[in-house]
Design a protein around this motif. Structure first.
Motif, PDB file in Angstrom:
ATOM      1  N   PRO A 718     130.304 -21.455  -6.607  1.00 43.98           N
ATOM      2  CA  PRO A 718     130.192 -20.041  -6.979  1.00 43.98           C
ATOM      3  C   PRO A 718     129.414 -19.292  -5.914  1.00 43.98           C
ATOM      4  O   PRO A 718     128.389 -19.768  -5.415  1.00 43.98           O
ATOM      5  CB  PRO A 718     129.440 -20.097  -8.316  1.00 43.98           C
ATOM      6  CG  PRO A 718     128.732 -21.409  -8.315  1.00 43.98           C
ATOM      7  CD  PRO A 718     129.580 -22.346  -7.526  1.00 43.98           C
ATOM      8  N   ALA A 719     129.904 -18.114  -5.552  1.00 50.79           N
ATOM      9  CA  ALA A 719     129.318 -17.360  -4.447  1.00 50.79           C
ATOM     10  C   ALA A 719     127.967 -16.753  -4.789  1.00 50.79           C
ATOM     11  O   ALA A 719     127.244 -16.306  -3.892  1.00 50.79           O
ATOM     12  CB  ALA A 719     130.287 -16.258  -4.008  1.00 50.79           C
ATOM     13  N   ASP A 720     127.602 -16.738  -6.078  1.00 51.41           N
ATOM     14  CA  ASP A 720     126.346 -16.102  -6.479  1.00 51.41           C
ATOM     15  C   ASP A 720     125.149 -17.039  -6.416  1.00 51.41           C
ATOM     16  O   ASP A 720     124.049 -16.668  -6.823  1.00 51.41           O
ATOM     17  CB  ASP A 720     126.481 -15.519  -7.885  1.00 51.41           C
ATOM     18  CG  ASP A 720     126.782 -16.585  -8.936  1.00 51.41           C
ATOM     19  OD1 ASP A 720     126.895 -17.784  -8.598  1.00 51.41           O
ATOM     20  OD2 ASP A 720     126.920 -16.216 -10.129  1.00 51.41           O
ATOM     21  N   GLY A 721     125.336 -18.261  -5.928  1.00 52.22           N
ATOM     22  CA  GLY A 721     124.219 -19.195  -5.801  1.00 52.22           C
ATOM     23  C   GLY A 721     123.802 -19.842  -7.093  1.00 52.22           C
ATOM     24  O   GLY A 721     122.748 -20.485  -7.157  1.00 52.22           O
ATOM     25  N   ALA A 788     125.622 -21.551  -2.346  1.00 60.57           N
ATOM     26  CA  ALA A 788     126.158 -20.415  -1.597  1.00 60.57           C
ATOM     27  C   ALA A 788     125.293 -19.183  -1.807  1.00 60.57           C
ATOM     28  O   ALA A 788     124.649 -19.021  -2.842  1.00 60.57           O
ATOM     29  CB  ALA A 788     127.589 -20.138  -2.042  1.00 60.57           C
ATOM     30  N   LYS A 789     125.307 -18.305  -0.814  1.00 54.54           N
ATOM     31  CA  LYS A 789     124.612 -17.013  -0.913  1.00 54.54           C
ATOM     32  C   LYS A 789     125.587 -15.849  -1.021  1.00 54.54           C
ATOM     33  O   LYS A 789     125.207 -14.750  -1.416  1.00 54.54           O
ATOM     34  CB  LYS A 789     123.698 -16.812   0.300  1.00 54.54           C
ATOM     35  CG  LYS A 789     122.586 -17.834   0.409  1.00 54.54           C
ATOM     36  CD  LYS A 789     121.599 -17.489   1.506  1.00 54.54           C
ATOM     37  CE  LYS A 789     122.229 -17.601   2.874  1.00 54.54           C
ATOM     38  NZ  LYS A 789     121.244 -17.386   3.964  1.00 54.54           N
ATOM     39  N   ALA A 790     126.843 -16.105  -0.625  1.00 53.15           N
ATOM     40  CA  ALA A 790     127.889 -15.083  -0.678  1.00 53.15           C
ATOM     41  C   ALA A 790     129.229 -15.788  -0.545  1.00 53.15           C
ATOM     42  O   ALA A 790     129.294 -17.002  -0.308  1.00 53.15           O
ATOM     43  CB  ALA A 790     127.702 -14.054   0.432  1.00 53.15           C
ATOM     44  N   ALA A 791     130.299 -15.032  -0.697  1.00 53.62           N
ATOM     45  CA  ALA A 791     131.634 -15.611  -0.579  1.00 53.62           C
ATOM     46  C   ALA A 791     131.941 -15.942   0.875  1.00 53.62           C
ATOM     47  O   ALA A 791     131.478 -15.274   1.800  1.00 53.62           O
ATOM     48  CB  ALA A 791     132.675 -14.643  -1.127  1.00 53.62           C
ATOM     49  N   GLY A 792     132.736 -16.993   1.074  1.00 52.83           N
ATOM     50  CA  GLY A 792     133.138 -17.372   2.419  1.00 52.83           C
ATOM     51  C   GLY A 792     133.186 -18.872   2.599  1.00 52.83           C
ATOM     52  O   GLY A 792     133.024 -19.644   1.645  1.00 52.83           O
ATOM     53  N   SER A 793     133.399 -19.290   3.829  1.00 56.17           N
ATOM     54  CA  SER A 793     133.512 -20.710   4.165  1.00 56.17           C
ATOM     55  C   SER A 793     132.183 -21.223   4.698  1.00 56.17           C
ATOM     56  O   SER A 793     131.563 -20.597   5.572  1.00 56.17           O
ATOM     57  CB  SER A 793     134.614 -20.907   5.208  1.00 56.17           C
ATOM     58  OG  SER A 793     134.756 -22.274   5.525  1.00 56.17           O
ATOM     59  N   ILE A 794     131.754 -22.358   4.182  1.00 57.59           N
ATOM     60  CA  ILE A 794     130.481 -22.970   4.567  1.00 57.59           C
ATOM     61  C   ILE A 794     130.773 -24.291   5.266  1.00 57.59           C
ATOM     62  O   ILE A 794     131.511 -25.131   4.731  1.00 57.59           O
ATOM     63  CB  ILE A 794     129.588 -23.207   3.334  1.00 57.59           C
ATOM     64  CG1 ILE A 794     129.308 -21.890   2.613  1.00 57.59           C
ATOM     65  CG2 ILE A 794     128.292 -23.900   3.724  1.00 57.59           C
ATOM     66  CD1 ILE A 794     128.692 -22.066   1.235  1.00 57.59           C
ATOM     67  N   ARG A 795     130.217 -24.481   6.452  1.00 58.98           N
ATOM     68  CA  ARG A 795     130.343 -25.751   7.169  1.00 58.98           C
ATOM     69  C   ARG A 795     128.999 -26.459   7.173  1.00 58.98           C
ATOM     70  O   ARG A 795     127.982 -25.878   7.563  1.00 58.98           O
ATOM     71  CB  ARG A 795     130.792 -25.526   8.627  1.00 58.98           C
ATOM     72  CG  ARG A 795     132.255 -25.248   8.800  1.00 58.98           C
ATOM     73  CD  ARG A 795     132.608 -25.122  10.280  1.00 58.98           C
ATOM     74  NE  ARG A 795     132.955 -26.396  10.875  1.00 58.98           N
ATOM     75  CZ  ARG A 795     132.496 -26.843  12.034  1.00 58.98           C
ATOM     76  NH1 ARG A 795     131.595 -26.150  12.718  1.00 58.98           N
ATOM     77  NH2 ARG A 795     132.914 -27.991  12.532  1.00 58.98           N
TER      78      ARG A 795
END
Length: 813
Positions: A718-721, A788-795
């Protein structure tokens, strides 16, 4: 009431955040955080901390949290309530700089009505001060707002968020009778005539029962309503078949819906008696239990749904069907996971009553706050079918005092006034109950054991056989009889010697092994199975935890034990079936074999570097063996192998050659020992019964050419952490064999809108902090927690000198 997530937009700082501290230079720049947030796990560890051995040497401090928000003007006439699910500890809540509430207990949830303090013409400030700068726990407590916060908004006439109860009055395959209680609060003027609608649905969304009743509510009134609903052909909840139902409630005024309430519950019955033991839905159940603390290793005490799901799934897979909270109420999220996955729960109220065990623990506030905190626990637990019993306390010294023991009756009476559907247990350490009379006790039982005052765990470890004499004596039976009479089940901590004795002395007593030595399962479990009034066994402990450092750690030869606790940099208790990052340790497989769930043998190998040395073990240790055949520097040297099996015989092979074939369990049930010589390659154990093979286990030596393999246990966040995933790193050879000797430092980095919430290993002894970005593997493994801290792709990337980078990609939306 409408529940909104209130975890984002907070700012965190150390210190009280008061005007006085700011005047003297105590105010620093606050940092943005998304709750839940464990501030303590981000503190440096201090080898000189006076209570560091209990708290894993993490520093303690006071903290403050602030948040700005603007309520919608359309809600001006509504009620606003904050729900804090866990703040450690001594929380003070302010709205627009005005004091609103205080809550000392660090493990209980609580609600705060902030309606009268809000402004609708400007931005509002919520601030929470956390007084955690003192020694307050015997284990790692964490610190700060470490669980979720919600904002509840409702009509002036609304359903109390702590006032909805769904209880099973009767249930069988044909019909379930559900008694409901619903509390309505009217915080306005005038008489209101409304109707309460209640609906029960199965998890597929089909309505299975409904009812509605008219209600007349007076101004500034609170009223409790009861309804009786009938569910035909119910799906009964149990740990084996965790079927749940949904409830939906509405208050309608002139057909307008003015408030709603919803949640889940389970239909099931719980009964205990000394003849048929514990029955769930009429079926006898034996509790294969383990105790757990609230921390999750590398993330500290910050609670995320995924972390609890992982833990409960792994415990259930390993054969557990029950957990006991140690030693405080479990969180809402953990209970929801146990409901969904299927795990019986003994929820425990507290570790102390009026006698403190750490200088500033809950005992400082017990007398003023216990009734409110008990009520909060029962409110939280009632609709969770996983909770099958309440514990009123753990190892409480007062249970042996003829005056203070009455506190137990008061607690029991308070719980029963709210919930008559669950039995109560008092988890007693019988030696602690008579600690103030130990010389007298020792004289009565004829022991000359030299005793000195000290911490209870240390005394238990030091006393050895004397403890069994004490716990098995008539003296302690008499001293604790009144305490047992207050509850439905007598919980015995480390007192299995009483199982048979008490069955004869107290024929109406039901017993549970509420805390037991992990290595004693082979003698305890046959008693649990044989004696109907002994309903289960809860091992210490199912999952490793921070603090009480080294109580399960093995030392060798003449090496100083370092007292009961081990010195810095030890950080973990190291007595769990699973280590800090969820690696399953050998004792867990032995336990599964003793329970009768595993036919295959299991190989564990003692470290060859200590082959000829004396092993110094505590009562919470069974072995130092590990599941590996990689000891590259010990070719041709002696080594000791353990094979776990209850089959008749076990044969051991190294590189195809038979080392020996032995009758199993000659010195300890379920364990057969082989002394041999290490040779790299393949080791194999084969079990036999009646001369026929029943199963085998095999280990291979890891090759020299290893690489990094990283894997995430979920690909989306979830993008909201609000939740995390675990990213695991293994050092393997080309055949996928774990290199348990890998010792090079590993570095983690991250790209994209993510955050590393914790990184480290299951090592019980390490100077590393979980917020470091470089760590050493332990037994070939490391784990990271990512949110996550926001929407997007995390590597997420792992690197080590001379090795190719390992990368994992996670998507946040």
């Amino acid at each position: 009431m409408v529940r909104k997530n209130f975890n984002s937009g907070w700012y965190f700082g150390k210190g009280s955040g008061s005007a006085l501290s700011a005047m003297f230079g105590g105010a620093g720049e606050d940092m943005p955080v998304i709750l839940p947030h464990d501030a303590a796990i981000l503190e440096p560890r201090d080898a000189q901390d006076i209570m560091g051995s209990g708290n894993a040497y993490f520093s303690k401090d006071n903290y403050h949290y602030t948040k700005k928000f603007s309520p919608d003007s359309k809600d001006k006439n509504k009620i606003f309530v904050l729900h804090f699910e866990g703040i450690y500890q001594n929380a003070f809540v302010y709205v627009n700089n005005s004091f609103v509430a205080k809550h000392p207990y660090g493990y209980g949830d609580f609600y705060v009505d902030i309606t009268e303090y809000l402004c609708f013409d400007r931005e509002n400030s919520i601030s929470v001060t956390v007084k955690n700068g003192v020694s307050s726990g015997r284990w790692y407590t964490g610190g700060g707002i470490y669980r979720d916060v919600s904002l509840l908004i409702g009509d002036r006439l609304s359903i109390d968020p702590q006032g909805v109860y769904f209880g099973t009055a009767e249930a069988d395959d044909e019909m379930a009778v559900i008694n409901t209680r619903t509390v309505l609060n009217h915080r306005g003027i005038g008489v209101r005539k409304v109707r309460l609608y209640t609906e029960i649905k199965d998890m597929d969304g089909h309505t299975v029962a409904s009812d509605s009743i008219p209600v007349t509510v007076m101004e500034h009134d609170s009223i409790e309503l009861t309804q009786k609903l009938y569910v035909r052909r119910p799906k009964l909840w149990s740990a084996e078949q965790p079927s749940l139902y949904q409830y939906h409630m509405e208050i309608r005024e002139n057909e307008e819906i003015i408030d709603t309430g919803e949640g889940t519950f389970g239909i099931r019955t719980v009964q205990v008696d000394p003849i048929r033991g514990l029955r769930v839905n009429g079926n006898m159940v034996k509790l294969r239990g383990g105790c757990i603390h609230h921390d999750n290793g590398i993330i500290g005490s910050a609670e995320f749904l995924h972390a609890e799901q992982v833990r409960i799934r792994e415990l259930k897979k390993a054969g557990y069907n029950a957990i006991r909270s140690a030693h405080y109420p479990m969180s809402r999220q953990l209970l929801e996971v146990c409901d969904q996955i299927g795990m019986y729960v003994m929820d425990e109220f507290t570790d102390v009553w009026t006698t403190t065990k750490a200088d500033f623990d809950y005992g400082m506030n017990f007398t003023e706050w216990w009734e409110e905190d008990i009520a909060n626990m029962v409110h939280k637990d009632f609709n969770h079918p996983c909770v099958i019993m309440y514990s009123i306390g753990n190892e409480i010294p007062e249970v042996g005092n003829c005056f203070d023991v009455r506190l137990g009756k008061q607690i029991a009476d308070k719980i029963r006034s709210m919930d008559v559907t669950r039995p109560l247990v008092n988890c007693m350490n019988l030696m602690l109950a008579v600690m103030d009379r130990l010389p007298e006790v020792m004289a009565v039982i004829g022991s000359e054991q030299n005793l000195q005052a000290g911490e209870i765990n240390s005394l238990m470890s030091d006393m050895g056989s004397a403890m069994e004499k004490i716990t098995g004596s008539d003296y302690v039976a008499v001293a604790t009889e009144e305490a047992s009479s207050h509850v439905d089940i007598t919980g015995l901590n480390y007192a299995s010697v009483r199982y048979v004795i008490d069955g004869k002395k107290f024929p109406n007593r039901v017993i549970v092994g509420s805390e037991t030595n992990p290595a004693d399962l082979d003698t305890n479990w046959p008693l649990v199975e044989k004696l109907p009034y002994v309903i289960g066994d809860f091992s210490w402990t199912a999952w490793d935890y921070l603090g009480e450092v080294g109580i399960g750690l093995v030392t060798y030869g003449q090496q100083e034990m370092g007292g009961f606790y081990k010195p810095y940099p030890c950080k973990a208790a190291y007595c769990g079936d699973f280590n800090l990052i969820g690696d399953r340790r050998p004792i867990s497989y032995w336990r599964e074999i003793i329970w009768g769930f595993r036919k295959q043998p299991y190989i564990a190998v003692q470290p060859p570097q200590h082959f000829e040395e004396k092993k110094n073990m505590t009562q919470w240790t069974m072995t130092d063996a590990v599941h590996t055949w990689t000891f590259k520097e010990y070719e041709g040297k002696p080594i000791r192998v353990e094979v776990y099996s209850v089959e008749e015989e076990v044969a051991l092979y190294i590189n195809g050659a038979c080392v020996d074939r032995k009758v199993t369990g000659e010195s300890k049930r379920g364990i057969t020992y082989f002394n041999t010589v290490y040779a790299k390659g393949v080791i194999e154990a084969v079990a036999y019964t009646g001369g026929r093979e029943t199963g085998r286990d095999m280990l291979k030596t890891a090759g020299n050419n290893t690489f990094l393999r990283a894997e995430s246990d979920r690909r989306e966040l979830p993008a909201d952490g609000s939740d995390i995933c675990y990213v695991d790193l293994r050092i393997e050879d080309a055949d996928g064999i774990l290199d348990t000797e890998a010792s090079m430092p590993m570095t983690i980095s991250l790209e994209g809108p993510g955050q590393i919430t914790g990184f480290g290993s299951g090592a019980p002894v390490s100077e590393e902090n979980f917020f470091d970005r470089t760590a050493m593997p332990f037994e070939g493994r490391l784990r990271a927690a990512v949110r996550a801290k926001a929407a997007g792709s995390i590597r997420v990337m792992f690197t080590a000198d001379g090795m190719e980078q390992a990368t994992v990609e996670i998507h946040a939306e």
